[in-house]
Design an enzyme around this catalytic site. Structure first.
Site, short mmCIF file in Angstrom:
data_model
loop_
_atom_site.label_atom_id
_atom_site.label_comp_id
_atom_site.label_asym_id
_atom_site.label_seq_id
_atom_site.Cartn_x
_atom_site.Cartn_y
_atom_site.Cartn_z
N TRP A 99 13.75 1.56 -0.08
CA TRP A 99 12.41 2.14 -0.20
C TRP A 99 12.47 3.49 -0.90
CZ3 TRP A 99 9.95 -1.96 0.15
CH2 TRP A 99 10.27 -2.92 1.11
N ASP A 166 8.56 9.82 3.56
CA ASP A 166 8.12 8.50 4.00
C ASP A 166 8.68 8.32 5.40
OD1 ASP A 166 7.72 5.84 4.56
OD2 ASP A 166 8.73 5.08 2.76
N LYS A 190 5.12 -0.31 12.01
CA LYS A 190 6.37 -0.10 12.75
C LYS A 190 6.10 0.56 14.10
CE LYS A 190 8.50 -0.83 8.67
NZ LYS A 190 9.34 -1.99 8.31
#
Length: 355
Positions: A99, A166, A190
């Site tokens: 990511w 992030d 999440k």
């Protein structure tokens, strides 16, 4: 048989979140209407959105000068939204996984990107430590938790540049010094809510510094000024997020969640290190307390499929590793009870006895 949900995302939610959200689907706030069909501008839902933003600020101790917004597009949209809004000429990025690499790729469309360090050559098994942030960098971006590789930065880097992170997979798992950040963003699926909404915490004076025109929907100021209501927001995930935030407060807040998470991770890593069948994949000092990644020891590689089948039959759901790395991954987010981690450990021990 009880199911233990170790999925990396969408992932486990608290019973409190699920029950209250399910009830609202039937009858939202006494309106006689389903949450799925109410107007986002109804007074009942405006209260939900306002309370959710206020609870984010309370739980994370967000200082004055920051705003909380709920956005669409997932964290992946933030990969371009951040540089669109913040990068004047140059930004620094730390490459710690898939990511982070995707964020770097998008940022290069907007200016110079200095990748200050990378652990790619070691299959992202550690967090680089010795790097220098250029003094002329507009911000320093890092991915705090790497779900695929099981590494985590459980600290706020002490650098001169303004931070951007992030935090999709470890938001609300530890206290954060928000004042160091220009933007923190997190996909909800999440540690917050079902997929479909993205949380962003934005420092207001970090905005308005770039000369490029920014499309309306990609401008943080658009959503700040309209209090996340510029267009129709994802109503159901925001309601579910509010339930999770209320549950966090009931549990004692972020510090209490951190204490429990450290306990859960510690007992699981202890078993991985003890059990002759398994080994961890991340550097010990960088092990994530959200995503515990491990594989079979080399001499037992042929048992990988057998253990996956054995664990699945015992009620362990979602422990198979990411398709790009294989092995196993136990995602033990905030809503994961310690009893489920103990059940996985018992499963590992029983499998060891049989082999």
């Amino acid at each position: 048989m009880k199911k233990h949900n170790f999925s990396a995302g969408p992932s486990i939610l608290s019973d409190y979140t699920i029950k209250n959200s399910a009830a609202a689907v039937e009858n939202f706030a006494g309106t006689g209407l389903s949450l799925l069909e109410v107007s986002h501008r109804s007074k009942e839902f405006v209260v939900v959105c306002d309370e959710a933003r206020a609870l984010v600020k309370e739980l994370l101790d967000v200082p004055a000068g920051y705003e909380v917004v709920f956005l669409g597009g997932g964290a992946s949209l933030q990969f371009c939204m951040v540089p669109y809004n913040l990068m004047k000429t140059k930004a620094a990025y730390l490459d710690t996984g898939t990511w982070a690499s995707n964020a770097i790729k998008e940022a290069k469309l907007f200016g110079e990107v200095d990748v200050v360090a990378s652990s790619k050559d070691a299959n992202y098994s550690f967090i680089p430590k010795d790097y220098v942030i250029p003094e002329d960098a507009d911000y320093f971006h890092f991915t705090s938790n790497n779900t695929i590789f099981g590494t985590e930065m459980r600290y706020d880097p002490d650098v001169k540049a303004r931070l951007v992170s992030d935090m999709s997979s470890d938001i609300f798992s530890r206290p954060i010094d928000i004042s160091k950040y220009g933007v923190i963003y997190a996909g909800a699926q999440k540690n917050l809510a079902p997929a479909g909404v993205t949380l962003a915490i934005v420092r207001e004076d970090a905005l308005g510094q770039v000369e490029r025109p920014i499309p309306t929907m990609l401008n943080y100021n658009t959503h700040i000024k309209k209090e996340s209501m510029f267009n129709t927001p994802p109503v159901f995930p925001i309601f579910a997020a509010l339930q999770t935030l209320q549950w966090y407060k009931q549990q004692g807040g972020v510090a209490a969640m951190e204490k429990l998470n450290i306990e859960k991770a510690a007992i699981l890593y202890d078993e991985i290190d003890r059990n002759r069948l398994f080994k961890g994949t991340a550097a010990v000092e960088d092990r994530s307390i959200m995503n515990v990644c491990f594989v079979m020891n080399d001499e037992y590689k042929e048992l990988e499929a057998d253990f996956n089948a054995f664990a699945t039959a015992a009620g362990m759901s979602g422990i198979k590793g990411h398709r790009s790395v294989g092995g196993f991954r136990a995602s033990i987010y905030n809503a994961m009870p310690k009893s489920s981690v103990e059940a996985l450990i018992a499963c590992m021990q029983e499998f060891e006895k049989q082999h």
